[in-house]
Design a protein around this motif. Structure first.
Motif, PDB file in Angstrom:
ATOM      1  N   GLY A 167       0.820  -1.206   0.000  1.00  0.00           N
ATOM      2  CA  GLY A 167       0.000   0.000   0.000  1.00  0.00           C
ATOM      3  C   GLY A 167       0.855   1.257   0.000  1.00  0.00           C
ATOM      4  N   ARG A 168       1.959   1.228   0.711  1.00  0.00           N
ATOM      5  CA  ARG A 168       2.855   2.391   0.740  1.00  0.00           C
ATOM      6  C   ARG A 168       3.520   2.598  -0.625  1.00  0.00           C
ATOM      7  NH1 ARG A 168       5.305   2.632   6.814  1.00  0.00           N
ATOM      8  NH2 ARG A 168       3.491   1.750   7.866  1.00  0.00           N
ATOM      9  N   VAL A 169       3.950   1.509  -1.223  1.00  0.00           N
ATOM     10  CA  VAL A 169       4.606   1.622  -2.529  1.00  0.00           C
ATOM     11  C   VAL A 169       3.609   2.061  -3.600  1.00  0.00           C
ATOM     12  CG1 VAL A 169       5.830   0.330  -4.302  1.00  0.00           C
ATOM     13  CG2 VAL A 169       6.352  -0.088  -1.902  1.00  0.00           C
ATOM     14  N   VAL A 170       2.460   1.392  -3.668  1.00  0.00           N
ATOM     15  CA  VAL A 170       1.459   1.710  -4.681  1.00  0.00           C
ATOM     16  C   VAL A 170       0.849   3.088  -4.425  1.00  0.00           C
ATOM     17  CG1 VAL A 170      -0.768   1.037  -5.641  1.00  0.00           C
ATOM     18  CG2 VAL A 170       0.952  -0.701  -5.148  1.00  0.00           C
ATOM     19  N   GLY A 171       0.603   3.431  -3.158  1.00  0.00           N
ATOM     20  CA  GLY A 171       0.031   4.735  -2.838  1.00  0.00           C
ATOM     21  C   GLY A 171       0.930   5.878  -3.272  1.00  0.00           C
ATOM     22  N   GLY A 172       2.239   5.723  -3.051  1.00  0.00           N
ATOM     23  CA  GLY A 172       3.169   6.762  -3.480  1.00  0.00           C
ATOM     24  C   GLY A 172       3.197   6.906  -4.992  1.00  0.00           C
ATOM     25  N   TYR A 173       3.207   5.783  -5.680  1.00  0.00           N
ATOM     26  CA  TYR A 173       3.275   5.814  -7.152  1.00  0.00           C
ATOM     27  C   TYR A 173       1.978   6.383  -7.741  1.00  0.00           C
ATOM     28  CZ  TYR A 173       3.652   4.174 -11.966  1.00  0.00           C
ATOM     29  OH  TYR A 173       3.692   4.119 -13.337  1.00  0.00           O
ATOM     30  N   ALA A 174       0.833   5.924  -7.251  1.00  0.00           N
ATOM     31  CA  ALA A 174      -0.446   6.374  -7.806  1.00  0.00           C
ATOM     32  C   ALA A 174      -0.665   7.861  -7.570  1.00  0.00           C
ATOM     33  CB  ALA A 174      -1.595   5.563  -7.184  1.00  0.00           C
ATOM     34  N   SER A 175      -0.361   8.329  -6.350  1.00  0.00           N
ATOM     35  CA  SER A 175      -0.554   9.752  -6.065  1.00  0.00           C
ATOM     36  C   SER A 175       0.381  10.619  -6.892  1.00  0.00           C
ATOM     37  CB  SER A 175      -0.357  10.029  -4.575  1.00  0.00           C
ATOM     38  OG  SER A 175       0.999   9.823  -4.189  1.00  0.00           O
TER      39      SER A 175
END
Length: 588
Positions: free
Chosen positions: A410-418
């Motif tokens: 979630g931290r990795v995907v959240g950073g990339y998506a945002s």
């Protein structure tokens, strides 16, 4: 020889080296995630009951979330000094705990043990602050992915240290406490002089996107690998040789990122980017990119009424020249005392102090949205063992491991998506947090229902949503309130985590669980003597069975997550002009 020295200097001052060193520090800096593995040893060695262990758990959450001192020291000390303080706290706190548990020093009273746990886990806030401050300044146009990777590795640190400890295979379980006291301290002290701002905005290369993709892919592969290893080790008894092979592969994953700065050092020189300069301070961290402009704006704001009206009708180049002349005259007059220039308050996107930020509605919207979202997620993580057992799952460790991995992803995907949202659409990154909180609301509802198989789906939704918070919030805070006092502002926002956990876990979840357990133990009635035994005599409470144990808790948290979505969307509406100004120029 001079060429070698030049290459060595380029390597040492490469922003990707700083990033890799920060990844290594974060890989062993989230020791608080190991508390679930440390607590059984503490409980058995010191003859504690479950409620005393729960109090130590609250102290742990308090220690690794309250980073006021770390944020304040990051403003007055070099970052290596901040890391050194954190390393010493980690060594003293966990080292003393190890001495107590092994009987080498007298047993301390419970309140003193809580202070010891706070000191130990508070060292993480120094690692976190120094890593984030340096890397956000070095990568001003990639804040989301950088924060996501760093926070992701912090979430994985418990699994990484557990795998290393599995290799040791010591019969003395207290040796795990010794390892978490010594290993992070050695790593941090070894790397502390590398962690610093190095003028990363001047090190732009065409290959930066490729480098970021390599590290992102590595993160995902590492998470999947650790998940597979944990499942295999849980299901099958492995020989020491196989465990050694698994651990060696883990170290290969961890060391591989150093290839990025090595390769870049041997390739072409970086090209500076005008867009990056608009977002970052000088390499010494004296302010954001707007600092020089800010000084001029102070003068320019006084100049508005003094400039001739026909200035605005001139061509851009001539207009800039005339205004510069007027600014110079006004500056000279101010220096001679003829004019007093009054400094205006900063606007969103400029540098704020913590005091200035505290009077902004945006900060409080972000704080309460984080409190409701991440606070409810932390409640699930802290109660995952009891939740899975109440729903009839015997092996709670599987779900604890699963939610840790989804938290990381979630931290990795959240950073990339945002980051995609702000770069491609110049839109506030908090819209991704609203999506994450909506997913958590669904996850909490599924946990409340207790249907067969919902544990797996709920774990995915809540783990991903909770992790996304900690990639999005630090990046958004740096964009809205600047980088100059980022450490203090970020560590203020982290207070939302223990505050939310205190409300949801310490008050709501624990009371409802104990109430339902008492009803089941006494045939549908709550016993006054049972309540007295638990809260006064600190006896172990009875266990609760069934979805009713957490039904009301999760329905409440689902409702509050919906409120968090609304707060995030309000923040999106308020900050759209800021993101259009910061990132809209890059699109044009």
């Amino acid at each position: 020889m001079w060429r070698f020295r030049d290459k060595l200097s380029s390597f040492i001052n490469n922003r990707w080296l700083v990033f890799v060193a920060a990844i290594w520090i974060q890989s062993c800096g989230g020791v608080g995630y190991l508390f679930g593995s440390l607590s059984p040893t503490i409980k058995s060695s010191l003859s504690y009951n479950q409620r005393q262990i729960a109090r130590l758990g609250v102290a742990k959450d308090l220690g690794d979330s309250v980073g006021f001192l770390a944020g304040s020291l990051s403003e007055i000390l070099p970052l290596w000094g901040v890391l050194l303080v954190g390393a010493l706290q980690n060594l003293v706190g966990y080292g003393w705990l190890w001495l107590v548990v092994t009987g080498r020093t007298p047993v301390l009273p419970l309140w003193a043990m809580c202070i010891l746990i706070i000191v130990a886990t508070n060292g993480e806030t120094y690692f976190n602050t120094a890593s984030l401050v340096s890397c956000v300044q070095n990568f001003p146009k990639n804040r989301g992915p950088v924060v996501g990777v760093l926070k992701g590795f912090a979430g994985l640190s418990g699994a990484i240290l557990t795998q290393i400890y599995t290799l040791v295979n010591s019969p003395d379980h207290a040796s795990l406490i010794f390892m978490v006291a010594v290993a992070p301290t050695i790593v941090v002290i070894s790397l502390m002089f590398i962690i610093r701002p190095v003028g990363g905005h001047k090190q732009i290369r065409p290959t930066d996107d490729l480098c970021a993709s390599i590290i992102y892919t590595l993160c995902v592969l590492l998470g999947v690998y650790l998940l597979g290893v944990m499942v295999i080790e849980d299901l099958v008894h492995l020989s020491p040789t196989v465990v050694l092979i698994f651990t060696v592969i883990l170290f290969v994953f961890l060391l591989f990122p150093i290839v990025v700065p090595l390769t870049l050092t041997l390739s072409e020189e970086p090209k500076p980017s005008a867009e990056e300069v608009l977002l970052l301070p000088d390499p010494h961290g004296q302010g954001t990119s707007n600092s020089k402009e800010h000084e001029q704006e102070i003068i320019f704001s006084e100049l508005e009424d003094e400039k001739p009206k026909d200035v605005d009708l001139l061509p851009a180049l001539e207009r800039h020249k005339r205004i510069s002349q007027l600014q110079a005259k006004l500056a000279q007059a101010a220096a001679e005392g003829a004019v007093r220039i009054k400094k205006r308050r900063p606007r969103r996107g400029e540098d704020f102090t913590l005091t200035e930020a505290l009077i902004k509605a945006d900060l409080w919207l972000m704080f309460f949205s984080l409190l409701l979202g991440s606070g409810s997620g932390l409640t699930v993580i802290d109660n995952m063992g009891q939740l899975s057992q109440s729903l009839g799952y015997e092996n709670a460790q599987v779900f604890v491991s699963l939610i840790s991995i989804w938290n990381f992803l979630g931290r990795v995907v959240g950073g990339y998506a945002s980051e995609k949202i702000v770069k491609d659409y110049a839109y506030p990154r908090h819209v991704s947090m609203a999506v994450a909180q909506a997913a958590m609301a669904v996850g909490h509802f599924l946990f409340a229902m207790g249907w067969p198989g919902v544990m797996y789906i709920g774990t995915v939704l809540v783990g991903l949503g909770y992790g996304a918070h900690w990639a999005i919030v630090p990046a958004a805070a740096s964009e809205l309130f600047g980088l100059k006092k980022f450490g203090a502002i970020y560590n203020f926002l982290t207070l939302a985590n223990p505050a939310g956990s205190l409300v949801f876990s310490g008050i709501i979840a624990s009371y409802i669980y104990d109430h339902e357990a008492e009803k089941q133990a006494h045939g549908g009635h709550t016993s006054i003597f049972g309540l007295f035994s638990r809260y006064i005599l600190l006896e172990d409470p009875p266990k609760c069975v069934g979805s009713i144990c957490f039904f009301l808790t999760f329905m409440i948290m689902s409702g509050f997550c919906i409120i968090a979505v609304i707060l995030s969307l309000i923040l999106v509406y308020r900050t759209k002009p800021v993101y259009a100004n910061l990132y809209g120029r890059a699109q044009r």
